[in-house]
Write a protein that holds these residues in place. Structure first.
Motif, PDB file in Angstrom:
ATOM      1  N   GLN A   1      -1.700 -29.797  17.682  1.00 51.60           N
ATOM      2  CA  GLN A   1      -2.304 -29.190  18.862  1.00 51.60           C
ATOM      3  C   GLN A   1      -3.505 -28.357  18.438  1.00 51.60           C
ATOM      4  OE1 GLN A   1       1.308 -26.766  19.671  1.00 51.60           O
ATOM      5  NE2 GLN A   1      -0.137 -25.146  20.145  1.00 51.60           N
ATOM      6  N   TYR A   2      -4.291 -27.972  19.404  1.00 53.61           N
ATOM      7  CA  TYR A   2      -5.425 -27.093  19.184  1.00 53.61           C
ATOM      8  C   TYR A   2      -5.105 -25.761  19.848  1.00 53.61           C
ATOM      9  CZ  TYR A   2      -7.827 -31.423  17.988  1.00 53.61           C
ATOM     10  OH  TYR A   2      -8.180 -32.604  17.401  1.00 53.61           O
ATOM     11  N   VAL A   3      -5.343 -24.664  19.149  1.00 58.32           N
ATOM     12  CA  VAL A   3      -4.993 -23.354  19.679  1.00 58.32           C
ATOM     13  C   VAL A   3      -6.112 -22.356  19.427  1.00 58.32           C
ATOM     14  CG1 VAL A   3      -2.515 -23.725  19.340  1.00 58.32           C
ATOM     15  CG2 VAL A   3      -3.837 -22.597  17.570  1.00 58.32           C
ATOM     16  N   ALA A   4      -6.054 -21.260  20.161  1.00 60.34           N
ATOM     17  CA  ALA A   4      -6.926 -20.118  19.910  1.00 60.34           C
ATOM     18  C   ALA A   4      -6.085 -19.067  19.194  1.00 60.34           C
ATOM     19  CB  ALA A   4      -7.466 -19.558  21.220  1.00 60.34           C
ATOM     20  N   LEU A   5      -6.562 -18.570  18.084  1.00 62.56           N
ATOM     21  CA  LEU A   5      -5.863 -17.508  17.366  1.00 62.56           C
ATOM     22  C   LEU A   5      -6.324 -16.181  17.940  1.00 62.56           C
ATOM     23  CD1 LEU A   5      -6.122 -18.900  13.725  1.00 62.56           C
ATOM     24  CD2 LEU A   5      -4.220 -19.092  15.335  1.00 62.56           C
ATOM     25  N   ILE A   6      -5.393 -15.442  18.478  1.00 62.74           N
ATOM     26  CA  ILE A   6      -5.689 -14.213  19.211  1.00 62.74           C
ATOM     27  C   ILE A   6      -5.588 -13.009  18.269  1.00 62.74           C
ATOM     28  CG2 ILE A   6      -4.985 -12.794  21.183  1.00 62.74           C
ATOM     29  CD1 ILE A   6      -5.974 -15.643  21.916  1.00 62.74           C
ATOM     30  N   ASN A   7      -6.489 -12.054  18.446  1.00 60.76           N
ATOM     31  CA  ASN A   7      -6.440 -10.805  17.691  1.00 60.76           C
ATOM     32  C   ASN A   7      -5.329  -9.952  18.285  1.00 60.76           C
ATOM     33  OD1 ASN A   7      -6.863  -8.079  16.870  1.00 60.76           O
ATOM     34  ND2 ASN A   7      -8.973  -8.588  16.334  1.00 60.76           N
ATOM     35  N   LYS A   8      -4.228  -9.804  17.545  1.00 63.51           N
ATOM     36  CA  LYS A   8      -3.041  -9.119  18.074  1.00 63.51           C
ATOM     37  C   LYS A   8      -3.320  -7.662  18.423  1.00 63.51           C
ATOM     38  CE  LYS A   8      -1.121  -8.027  13.561  1.00 63.51           C
ATOM     39  NZ  LYS A   8      -0.035  -8.193  12.640  1.00 63.51           N
ATOM     40  N   LYS A   9      -4.201  -7.009  17.692  1.00 67.47           N
ATOM     41  CA  LYS A   9      -4.511  -5.604  17.976  1.00 67.47           C
ATOM     42  C   LYS A   9      -5.278  -5.465  19.286  1.00 67.47           C
ATOM     43  CE  LYS A   9      -4.469  -4.222  13.161  1.00 67.47           C
ATOM     44  NZ  LYS A   9      -5.249  -3.818  11.999  1.00 67.47           N
TER      45      LYS A   9
ATOM     46  N   CYS B   1      -0.754  -5.753  20.701  1.00 73.04           N
ATOM     47  CA  CYS B   1       0.494  -6.026  19.963  1.00 73.04           C
ATOM     48  C   CYS B   1       0.269  -5.823  18.463  1.00 73.04           C
ATOM     49  CB  CYS B   1       0.971  -7.446  20.239  1.00 73.04           C
ATOM     50  SG  CYS B   1       1.507  -7.713  21.923  1.00 73.04           S
ATOM     51  N   PRO B   2      -0.021  -4.594  18.043  1.00 71.20           N
ATOM     52  CA  PRO B   2      -0.382  -4.363  16.642  1.00 71.20           C
ATOM     53  C   PRO B   2       0.779  -4.303  15.658  1.00 71.20           C
ATOM     54  CG  PRO B   2      -0.376  -2.292  17.804  1.00 71.20           C
ATOM     55  CD  PRO B   2      -0.080  -3.368  18.831  1.00 71.20           C
ATOM     56  N   ILE B   3       1.999  -4.181  16.147  1.00 69.34           N
ATOM     57  CA  ILE B   3       3.158  -4.024  15.272  1.00 69.34           C
ATOM     58  C   ILE B   3       3.770  -5.393  14.967  1.00 69.34           C
ATOM     59  CG2 ILE B   3       5.468  -3.014  15.021  1.00 69.34           C
ATOM     60  CD1 ILE B   3       3.224  -0.932  15.086  1.00 69.34           C
ATOM     61  N   THR B   4       3.899  -5.709  13.693  1.00 68.57           N
ATOM     62  CA  THR B   4       4.583  -6.931  13.286  1.00 68.57           C
ATOM     63  C   THR B   4       5.903  -6.540  12.650  1.00 68.57           C
ATOM     64  OG1 THR B   4       2.502  -8.108  12.892  1.00 68.57           O
ATOM     65  CG2 THR B   4       4.485  -9.010  11.851  1.00 68.57           C
TER      66      THR B   4
ATOM     67  N   LYS C   1       9.690 -13.559  12.951  1.00 67.81           N
ATOM     68  CA  LYS C   1       8.468 -12.760  12.997  1.00 67.81           C
ATOM     69  C   LYS C   1       8.193 -12.428  14.459  1.00 67.81           C
ATOM     70  CE  LYS C   1       3.500 -13.027  12.309  1.00 67.81           C
ATOM     71  NZ  LYS C   1       2.402 -13.945  12.027  1.00 67.81           N
ATOM     72  N   ILE C   2       7.977 -11.136  14.709  1.00 68.35           N
ATOM     73  CA  ILE C   2       7.813 -10.663  16.075  1.00 68.35           C
ATOM     74  C   ILE C   2       6.614  -9.710  16.111  1.00 68.35           C
ATOM     75  CG2 ILE C   2       8.949  -9.406  17.953  1.00 68.35           C
ATOM     76  CD1 ILE C   2      11.587 -10.134  16.273  1.00 68.35           C
ATOM     77  N   ASN C   3       5.718  -9.895  17.061  1.00 75.45           N
ATOM     78  CA  ASN C   3       4.601  -8.963  17.257  1.00 75.45           C
ATOM     79  C   ASN C   3       4.814  -8.224  18.572  1.00 75.45           C
ATOM     80  OD1 ASN C   3       2.709  -9.229  15.001  1.00 75.45           O
ATOM     81  ND2 ASN C   3       2.636 -11.353  15.634  1.00 75.45           N
ATOM     82  N   LEU C   4       4.691  -6.888  18.490  1.00 78.91           N
ATOM     83  CA  LEU C   4       5.001  -6.051  19.650  1.00 78.91           C
ATOM     84  C   LEU C   4       3.997  -4.915  19.790  1.00 78.91           C
ATOM     85  CD1 LEU C   4       8.538  -5.980  18.341  1.00 78.91           C
ATOM     86  CD2 LEU C   4       8.120  -6.780  20.645  1.00 78.91           C
ATOM     87  N   ARG C   5       4.092  -4.221  20.934  1.00 75.96           N
ATOM     88  CA  ARG C   5       3.204  -3.093  21.215  1.00 75.96           C
ATOM     89  C   ARG C   5       3.546  -1.863  20.374  1.00 75.96           C
ATOM     90  NH1 ARG C   5       4.015  -5.904  25.687  1.00 75.96           N
ATOM     91  NH2 ARG C   5       2.207  -6.602  26.837  1.00 75.96           N
ATOM     92  N   GLY C   6       4.831  -1.669  20.068  1.00 77.81           N
ATOM     93  CA  GLY C   6       5.227  -0.489  19.310  1.00 77.81           C
ATOM     94  C   GLY C   6       6.703  -0.503  18.978  1.00 77.81           C
ATOM     95  N   LEU C   7       7.131   0.548  18.303  1.00 74.70           N
ATOM     96  CA  LEU C   7       8.524   0.641  17.865  1.00 74.70           C
ATOM     97  C   LEU C   7       9.492   0.750  19.040  1.00 74.70           C
ATOM     98  CD1 LEU C   7       8.190   2.947  14.735  1.00 74.70           C
ATOM     99  CD2 LEU C   7       8.392   0.461  14.831  1.00 74.70           C
ATOM    100  N   GLU C   8       9.079   1.420  20.088  1.00 77.04           N
ATOM    101  CA  GLU C   8       9.953   1.530  21.263  1.00 77.04           C
ATOM    102  C   GLU C   8      10.210   0.150  21.874  1.00 77.04           C
ATOM    103  OE1 GLU C   8       9.653   3.461  25.646  1.00 77.04           O
ATOM    104  OE2 GLU C   8       9.153   4.803  23.973  1.00 77.04           O
ATOM    105  N   GLU C   9       9.164  -0.663  21.953  1.00 75.84           N
ATOM    106  CA  GLU C   9       9.334  -2.019  22.488  1.00 75.84           C
ATOM    107  C   GLU C   9      10.242  -2.843  21.562  1.00 75.84           C
ATOM    108  OE1 GLU C   9       6.755  -5.977  23.714  1.00 75.84           O
ATOM    109  OE2 GLU C   9       5.708  -4.063  23.531  1.00 75.84           O
TER     110      GLU C   9
END
Length: 153
Positions: free
Chosen positions: A52-60, A64-67, A110-118
């Motif tokens: 497939q073809y995808v766009a790689l998104i800047n998580k920050k 969603c800066p927390i991995t 592997k999970i990308n999230l907004r922060g530790l609370e999330e």
């Protein structure tokens, strides 16, 4: 599986660096005409080399800066429990990647999230509801040293 020739491999290398390149641009880089390059790309897609073809998104930039990396060990390992775990993990949109592992742990998530609370809410309300998890270890990325989607072949 058929063996790819040098031109096919060059096409794959070009497209994995920039999938927005047009057939004409790829052909120019290879010193070929567009028509055979177009046919080769279509064949590579049809045969499954290009999934497939995808766009790689800047998580920050999307917030969603927390991995988080989760190491999961299951209590029971028969096929039914593993298949159920697979289905449940696939249903969680927060999980970006999941690998069934050999070794001390059964699964790597592997999970990308907004922060530790999330992340806490994700574990408390979703991951902990998966009944067969025996051990869950969480790790948080401090600095991303290298991240690529390119395969070296």
């Amino acid at each position: 599986m058929e063996r790819l020739d040098d031109i096919d491999l060059k096409i794959l290398r070009i497209l994995q660096k920039d999938s927005k390149k047009t057939t004409k641009e790829v052909a120019k880089l290879l010193n070929l005409t567009a028509s055979p390059v177009y046919e080769r790309i279509r064949r590579l897609e049809k045969k499954g080399y290009i999934k497939q073809y995808v766009a790689l998104i800047n998580k920050k930039l999307v917030g969603c800066p927390i991995t988080a990396v989760c190491m999961v060990s299951l209590r029971y390992h028969d096929e039914g429990f593993i298949d159920k775990f697979d289905r449940q993990i696939k249903a969680l949109p927060e999980v970006q990647e999941c690998y069934h592992m050999a070794g001390k742990v059964d699964f790597f998530l592997k999970i990308n999230l907004r922060g530790l609370e999330e992340y806490h809410e994700f574990v408390r309300l979703k991951l902990s509801k998966i009944e067969n998890i025996g051990v869950l270890e969480s790790y948080f990325v401090l600095k991303e040293i290298k991240a690529t989607t390119e395969y070296h072949f």
